[in-house]
Design an enzyme around this catalytic site. Structure first.
Site, mmCIF file in Angstrom:
data_model
loop_
_atom_site.group_PDB
_atom_site.id
_atom_site.type_symbol
_atom_site.label_atom_id
_atom_site.label_comp_id
_atom_site.label_asym_id
_atom_site.label_seq_id
_atom_site.Cartn_x
_atom_site.Cartn_y
_atom_site.Cartn_z
ATOM 1 N N ASP A 101 92.159 28.526 -24.614
ATOM 2 C CA ASP A 101 91.006 29.359 -24.970
ATOM 3 C C ASP A 101 90.498 30.145 -23.763
ATOM 4 O OD1 ASP A 101 91.178 28.166 -27.450
ATOM 5 O OD2 ASP A 101 89.677 26.639 -27.012
ATOM 6 N N GLU A 141 98.697 28.826 -27.343
ATOM 7 C CA GLU A 141 98.682 30.268 -27.565
ATOM 8 C C GLU A 141 98.993 31.071 -26.307
ATOM 9 O OE1 GLU A 141 95.638 31.830 -30.110
ATOM 10 O OE2 GLU A 141 95.470 33.679 -28.965
#
Lengths: 189, 410
Positions: free
Chosen positions: B17, B293
């Site tokens: 994040d 990610e």
């Protein structure tokens, strides 16, 4: 007025958004991986007729208006409206666009009792019973050995172009139960 | 005056994040000239990516970015006119109130409030990308912005010049094969006395593999296999959960800088790598195991075959996400079963009935090696394809302009 989570909204529900009454035409729930669950809503403003699309988190609270409702049966279609009749033979015309999510379940001589919703005396939406029964018009033959019920295949409903996934053992002419909230196959009758 | 944007990030776990937010903040600042303030709730996580960050400061200027601790946000905080809440993190209520007040009292230029979501290749993402979520009683709306792999989405983070940088690096790196592994290792762990430069070696047929993953029960099997093969494998293990599993497999503790030879497997244990060094690792290896990610995206820009471990979810919601990416990624490539088979095994996803699956991870790895060249070519083509779709920071800036124009007109 009551509060409803966006993730629970269905076609036909009416919510107040920025002070305007909007009827939900289509609610598409999406959740994947770490993304927050979201609902894409296609809604029509009951005052202006304007259709808009929006996306909200599924746990977002929406103000729902509880409107007058009547039990009706389907009578006939005269594009762009579908006509429903109540127990006193009053006819109500509903825009096909308003029924975009459930139009696929309509069929001639349909006996399902639906719930028609009214906003300021105007019929604005139709909610089908949670479970309905429809006939399969076409599906591929059963593949040998695929009888566990876990494997699915596509099937098209009679009187409708609606295609859904059914268990592999379902055959042409079979009657099946459909969950109208999810549009999914439940079981063979 | 330069535009000013606020980015809010709550660290759920790991580095993904804040990794995405930090990269975005830097790119917005350096390439697009935007003044960026980054709000983060766990500053200690950011210090791994950016060691200059001081833990004891509420707000500080680092590398051109103003970094603020989440708790520093108060009623007195001046809001920016472009606000990004990353990954649906919900900005502080005091900030929301100020934002609303600014929106109502000074409507020009219009305030733009964006929820930047996680990356996904699923179809619904393009359908929801850019749509507004209505406010309860005001005209201040929040827009959903989805990164993605198609032109109908927000694209991926990619710094200007990155492709050229990768190309140049790889040309140089492949010209010195015999020295490549020891030199790379030395560069990554540092050349201090504790980590002396290992002697040169030449191992024909050597495979260089990087491993960054969550806990995975298949790791010991893969290590067994690599150590027993005739061809050598150099495995660069990044610091984290995988290091513990590798240490368990070795039977003794491991620390950054350790280098062990076990059969045909050379284990190279790395310290936590800041983003530029991690990029270099990805560009240097023949196969990259990545996770989450941020590393997943960086591996796609590396022009090399990658194996993705998706962030696991209890309800298996990640399976669809992985399949959606596979179907997009493998379009136009032969032997795609070998990749999807390995990825599914690595992610514990039951195999598809439509193809005969491998008996184990060893078998699946062998299949991957068989068409390594084709996959290499495809990795380059895939990155080229992504490159044509613009990049997230630019797309965000264009989106903000569009919303402002639309808002001003209405």
């Amino acid at each position: 007025m009551s509060v409803k989570l966006a993730g629970d909204l269905q076609s036909g529900n009416v919510v107040i958004v920025e002070g305007n009454p909007l009827v939900v035409l289509k609610a598409q729930y999406n959740k994947s991986g770490r993304n927050a669950a979201v609902v894409k809503l296609r809604m029509k403003n009951l005052l202006t007729g304007r259709v808009s699309e929006t996306v909200v988190k599924a746990d977002e609270k929406m103000e729902q208006i509880i409107l007058d409702k009547k039990e009706c049966t389907y009578s006939y279609s005269a594009p762009p409206v579908h006509v429903f009749v109540d127990g006193d033979y009053n006819q109500y015309e509903i825009d096909a666009e308003t029924m975009a999510d459930v139009e696929k379940y309509l069929m001639p001589e349909m006996t399902d009792v639906v719930e028609v919703t009214f906003y300021e005396s105007k019929p604005i939406s139709v909610v089908f019973p949670k479970v309905i029964i429809r006939e399969v018009e076409y599906t591929e033959p059963v593949t040998r050995g695929d009888t566990s019920g876990k494997i699915t295949k596509a099937a098209v409903l009679k009187h409708s172009k609606y295609e859904l996934q059914v268990s592999a053992f379902v055959e042409i002419g079979d009657k099946i139960e459909i969950d109208t909230e999810t549009g999914e196959f439940r079981r063979r009758c | 005056m330069a535009d000013r944007w606020d980015i809010f990030c709550r660290v759920i776990d790991n580095y993904g994040d804040i990794g995405v937010c930090w990269r975005l903040a830097r790119q917005l600042h350096y390439e697009l000239g935007i003044r960026v303030r980054l709000w983060v709730d766990r500053l200690e996580v950011l210090t791994h990516l950016c060691p200059q960050v001081q833990m004891n400061q509420g707000c500080q200027q680092v590398d051109g970015i103003e970094i603020c601790q989440w708790e520093s946000c108060s009623e007195e905080t001046l809001t920016a006119r472009v606000v990004i809440e990353a990954f649906a993190c919900e900005i502080p209520s005091c900030y929301q109130r100020s934002l609303l007040s600014l929106h109502e009292s000074e409507p020009n230029p219009p305030v733009v409030w964006i929820n930047l979501e996680y990356l996904s290749a699923e179809d619904w993402v393009s359908e929801c990308h850019g749509l507004a979520t209505p406010g309860s009683s005001t005209s201040l709306r929040k827009y959903f912005f989805f990164p993605g792999f198609t032109t109908e989405t927000g694209g991926l983070l990619k710094e200007a010049g990155l492709r050229e940088q990768v190309r140049r690096y790889q040309q140089e790196f492949t010209s010195q094969v015999s020295q490549a592994t020891p030199e790379l290792w030395a560069r990554l762990v540092g050349k201090s006395g504790d980590n002396p430069l290992p002697e040169s070696h030449e191992m024909p047929g050597e495979l260089r593999v990087s491993l960054f993953c969550y806990l995975n029960p298949l790791i010991p099997q893969l290590l067994d296999y690599w150590s027993s093969r005739s061809a050598p494998t150099s495995l660069f293990v990044t610091q984290g959960l995988a290091t513990n599993q590798v240490a368990e497999w070795c039977g003794h503790p491991l620390k950054a800088g350790d280098r062990l030879q076990i059969g045909a497997l050379e284990l190279l244990i790395l310290p936590f790598l800041p983003p530029p060094a991690y990029d270099e690792l990805l560009w240097s290896c023949d196969f990259n195991f990545v996770r989450g990610e941020d590393s997943f995206v960086r591996a796609q820009w590396a022009n090399r075959p990658l194996i993705w471990q998706i962030y696991p979810q209890e309800d298996s919601a990640h399976h669809k996400k992985l399949e959606a990416f596979l179907s997009l990624y493998l379009r136009g490539i032969c032997n795609l079963e070998a990749v999807s088979e390995f990825w599914r095994l690595w992610n514990h996803i039951p195999p598809d009935r439509s193809w005969a699956h491998a008996s184990g991870i060893e078998d699946a790895w062998e299949k991957l090696l068989h068409f390594r060249q084709e996959w290499n070519r495809h990795s380059q083509e895939w990155a080229d394809r992504l490159d044509r779709k613009g990049n997230l920071a630019n797309n965000l800036q264009m989106f903000v302009r569009k919303i402002r124009e639309e808002t001003s007109r209405s």
